[in-house]
Design a protein around this motif. Structure first.
Motif, PDB file in Angstrom:
ATOM      1  N   UNK A 217       0.824  -1.203   0.000  1.00  0.00           N
ATOM      2  CA  UNK A 217       0.000   0.000   0.000  1.00  0.00           C
ATOM      3  C   UNK A 217       0.861   1.258   0.000  1.00  0.00           C
ATOM      4  N   UNK A 218       1.960   1.235   0.752  1.00  0.00           N
ATOM      5  CA  UNK A 218       2.843   2.401   0.781  1.00  0.00           C
ATOM      6  C   UNK A 218       3.417   2.687  -0.599  1.00  0.00           C
ATOM      7  N   UNK A 219       3.758   1.627  -1.335  1.00  0.00           N
ATOM      8  CA  UNK A 219       4.309   1.810  -2.676  1.00  0.00           C
ATOM      9  C   UNK A 219       3.243   2.312  -3.644  1.00  0.00           C
ATOM     10  N   UNK A 220       2.058   1.716  -3.583  1.00  0.00           N
ATOM     11  CA  UNK A 220       0.989   2.082  -4.506  1.00  0.00           C
ATOM     12  C   UNK A 220       0.612   3.557  -4.351  1.00  0.00           C
ATOM     13  N   UNK A 221       0.523   4.024  -3.119  1.00  0.00           N
ATOM     14  CA  UNK A 221       0.081   5.395  -2.872  1.00  0.00           C
ATOM     15  C   UNK A 221       1.254   6.371  -2.730  1.00  0.00           C
ATOM     16  N   UNK A 222       2.461   5.893  -2.986  1.00  0.00           N
ATOM     17  CA  UNK A 222       3.610   6.781  -2.921  1.00  0.00           C
ATOM     18  C   UNK A 222       3.858   7.344  -1.547  1.00  0.00           C
ATOM     19  N   UNK A 223       3.553   6.570  -0.521  1.00  0.00           N
ATOM     20  CA  UNK A 223       3.677   7.059   0.857  1.00  0.00           C
ATOM     21  C   UNK A 223       4.937   6.531   1.544  1.00  0.00           C
ATOM     22  N   UNK A 224       5.925   6.091   0.737  1.00  0.00           N
ATOM     23  CA  UNK A 224       7.139   5.579   1.374  1.00  0.00           C
ATOM     24  C   UNK A 224       7.883   6.670   2.136  1.00  0.00           C
ATOM     25  N   UNK A 225       7.790   7.914   1.599  1.00  0.00           N
ATOM     26  CA  UNK A 225       8.524   9.014   2.223  1.00  0.00           C
ATOM     27  C   UNK A 225       8.188   9.223   3.679  1.00  0.00           C
ATOM     28  N   UNK A 226       6.918   9.424   4.028  1.00  0.00           N
ATOM     29  CA  UNK A 226       6.567   9.598   5.449  1.00  0.00           C
ATOM     30  C   UNK A 226       6.942   8.388   6.294  1.00  0.00           C
ATOM     31  N   UNK A 227       6.776   7.184   5.733  1.00  0.00           N
ATOM     32  CA  UNK A 227       7.140   5.992   6.491  1.00  0.00           C
ATOM     33  C   UNK A 227       8.637   5.964   6.765  1.00  0.00           C
ATOM     34  N   UNK A 228       9.438   6.272   5.735  1.00  0.00           N
ATOM     35  CA  UNK A 228      10.889   6.295   5.923  1.00  0.00           C
ATOM     36  C   UNK A 228      11.296   7.396   6.893  1.00  0.00           C
ATOM     37  N   UNK A 229      10.599   8.528   6.820  1.00  0.00           N
ATOM     38  CA  UNK A 229      10.909   9.622   7.757  1.00  0.00           C
ATOM     39  C   UNK A 229      10.637   9.182   9.195  1.00  0.00           C
ATOM     40  N   UNK A 230       9.534   8.449   9.385  1.00  0.00           N
ATOM     41  CA  UNK A 230       9.208   7.971  10.727  1.00  0.00           C
ATOM     42  C   UNK A 230      10.265   6.984  11.219  1.00  0.00           C
ATOM     43  N   UNK A 231      10.658   6.053  10.333  1.00  0.00           N
ATOM     44  CA  UNK A 231      11.695   5.081  10.696  1.00  0.00           C
ATOM     45  C   UNK A 231      13.010   5.795  11.003  1.00  0.00           C
ATOM     46  N   UNK A 232      13.348   6.782  10.152  1.00  0.00           N
ATOM     47  CA  UNK A 232      14.591   7.523  10.368  1.00  0.00           C
ATOM     48  C   UNK A 232      14.569   8.269  11.698  1.00  0.00           C
ATOM     49  N   UNK A 233      13.418   8.870  12.018  1.00  0.00           N
ATOM     50  CA  UNK A 233      13.316   9.608  13.285  1.00  0.00           C
ATOM     51  C   UNK A 233      13.490   8.687  14.476  1.00  0.00           C
ATOM     52  N   UNK A 234      12.846   7.512  14.410  1.00  0.00           N
ATOM     53  CA  UNK A 234      12.997   6.551  15.504  1.00  0.00           C
ATOM     54  C   UNK A 234      14.427   6.029  15.578  1.00  0.00           C
ATOM     55  N   UNK A 235      15.043   5.798  14.412  1.00  0.00           N
ATOM     56  CA  UNK A 235      16.421   5.340  14.401  1.00  0.00           C
ATOM     57  C   UNK A 235      17.374   6.382  14.958  1.00  0.00           C
TER      58      UNK A 235
END
Length: 548
Positions: A217-235
């Motif tokens: 779903x993230x790929x289909x809707x082009x929402x990888x950016x916010x997900x990666x930003x969230x992962x990066x922030x937690x990391x």
């Protein structure tokens, strides 16, 4: 004050692992004493040999070289063997204990009230089962540390006493200051960082699991950016906490080094009236005494992470799993509100989406709390029955088929661990999936991938149906069993399910929006939502003959 559930479980495992833990403690004591004696004797031997050589040939020839060198070699061998024994026995006991704790934790999670158990995400559950339990390992591994530290410090004081009482007292004072200082610094610096790291790592794992599950779903809707930003922030947060912990460890190391240097200087000054070899022996004994106490100081650093992990584990372990109960009757009768269903009855639950049909099935299984009067099993109100008393009466194929990352056989045997291959193939055949499985490279032993990703949606649903058919239960609960199937396959599944129900006499409670499976049922109950307090559907039945 009563012990926490985790403390009781740890105490139980300590009793069970008493043999290896005792061996580890004895070996640690040998390591501590041998290490201190080895360095002290080495210092005495080197200094004495140097002075004897400087005194002249006659003194050098009179100096006993063989006995000290042989003793040093013996101590080195003894230390090596004992250290191996300590690591082997200590870690074996810890790993055995963890192997016993994880199933207990999983059982406690399954025994938790539905509202609490369903609120635990997959990532959080994985973090508790893996990360938090690993933090508890330190409680076992460091059980031998006090014995090694005590033996090392005791040997150091005994060696320093050869140079006088004051050097021995100076070492004892240095050890006391070292432990008090380490405890104070770790409480202020390391423990908070360790607890925060434990929580941050759990949040990162939970987010990774959630985003990985939603990757398509993230790929289909082009929402990888916010997900990666969230992962990066937690990391980044986790990295910052680790840097903070590393700085705390640096401060502790600096304080330990400074204290060691001061202790050596003081011991040398106090041992000066004795011979130079004995003064060297006392100084090196001071070094080894502080080094022997270092594992205790390092254990203080781990307290924060262990305490944070323990609090989270205690929150789950307080739910004690109960023994699996059998259904009160071989074929118990079922009552849904005012509708009595004798054994072998077939009922369809119908109604608009969101009216609570799936909730009703989950209440029957004890996956959700049921209000009084919602249903009764063999005359007893379901609100008064535990999940362990309810579940033997039902086999369940949910709307969202949950499959393990395993083989076809492993997924089927969740419902019937002792099922034969013949029974597995019969269930697959009744679910119209046998031909598909036979065409797989390894048949029943074909690996299905994560969540059964190698199967289509309809195939996963039919595998879930086959799993439910394997369970020897009086009632079969099916939630949209033919959703996503073409008409021909659906008709085949319905026909074979009808034949199986006639053969076994099993009862059926069916949720479906499709006409074909509804034809299986002679009665229907329309579930219409009246209100949904706290996320639960409350419905009223409208009983009517099922429409073909």
């Amino acid at each position: 004050m009563s012990k926490s559930p985790l403390s009781k479980l740890v105490a139980e495992q300590r009793r069970r692992q008493a043999g290896p833990l005792i061996i580890a403690a004895v070996a640690a004591a040998v390591v501590g004493a041998a290490s201190t004696a080895l360095l002290g004797l080495s210092g005495w031997f080197i200094t004495g040999a140097a002075l004897a050589g400087a005194a002249g040939l006659a003194t050098a020839q009179a100096f006993n070289v063989l006995l000290p060198s042989a003793t040093i070699r013996l101590l080195a061998i003894l230390r090596t063997v004992a250290r191996y024994g300590e690591r082997l026995q200590g870690h074996a006991a810890a790993l055995d204990a963890l192997a016993a704790i994880r199933p207990r934790l999983f059982a406690a999670l399954a025994a938790a009230p539905p509202r609490e158990a369903l609120a635990v995400s997959r990532g959080e559950a994985a973090a508790r089962l893996v990360q938090d339990v690993d933090a508890v390992e330190t409680r076992f591994v460091r059980l031998s540390a006090p014995w090694g530290a005590g033996a090392g410090v005791g040997m150091a004081i005994a060696l320093a006493a050869l140079a006088g009482v004051w050097p021995a007292l100076a070492i004892l004072t240095a050890i006391a200051v070292h432990l008090v200082l380490a405890r104070a610094l770790t409480r202020r610096l390391s423990a908070p960082a360790g607890a925060a790291i434990q929580a941050a790592a759990g949040e990162l794992k939970e987010a990774l699991a959630a985003f990985a599950a939603a990757a398509p779903e993230l790929k289909v809707y082009g929402a990888q950016g916010p997900a990666l930003d969230r992962i990066a922030a937690l990391g980044d947060r986790l990295d910052a906490l680790k840097v903070r912990a590393a700085r705390a460890q640096g401060i502790l190391g600096l304080s330990e080094g400074a204290l060691t240097g001061l202790a050596v200087a003081v011991v040398l000054a106090l041992a000066a009236p004795a011979s130079a070899p004995l003064a060297a022996l006392a100084a090196l004994a001071a070094v080894m005494a502080i080094e022997a106490a270092a594992p205790i100081a390092r254990a203080f650093e781990q307290d924060g992470a262990a305490e944070a992990a323990g609090q989270r584990l205690d929150a789950l372990l307080r739910h004690a799993p109960s023994d699996t109960a059998s259904a009160k009757a071989v074929r118990p009768a079922l009552r849904l509100q005012d509708l009595d269903l004798p054994p072998g009855s077939r009922l369809a639950l119908t109604g608009p989406t969101g009216s609570g049909k799936t909730t009703r099935l989950e209440q029957l299984l004890g996956l959700r709390s049921a209000p009084a009067g919602a249903f009764a099993l063999d005359g007893e109100d379901g609100a008064n029955l535990s999940p362990a008393a309810l579940r033997p009466a039902f086999a369940y194929a949910p709307q969202d088929a949950a499959l393990l990352a395993g083989t076809v056989r492993e997924n089927l045997k969740l419902a019937a661990p002792a099922a034969t291959d013949e029974a597995l193939w019969a269930a697959l055949d009744d679910a119209a999936l046998a031909d598909r499985v036979r065409a797989l490279p390894q048949g029943l032993d074909t690996w299905l991938g994560e969540a059964g990703e190698r199967l289509s949606g309809g195939e996963r649903r039919r595998l879930s149906l086959a799993r439910a058919l394997l369970r020897d239960a009086p009632w079969l609960l099916l939630d949209e069993p033919t959703e996503g199937l073409d008409a021909a396959t659906e008709a085949l599944v319905v026909a074979r399910l009808d034949a199986r129900l006639r053969e076994t006499g099993q009862g059926l409670v069916l949720v479906s929006h499709r006409r074909a499976p509804l034809a299986l049922c002679e009665r229907s109950m329309s579930v219409e939502t009246v209100s949904r307090p706290a996320g639960s559907a409350i419905s009223r039945p409208m009983i009517e003959p099922a429409k073909p």
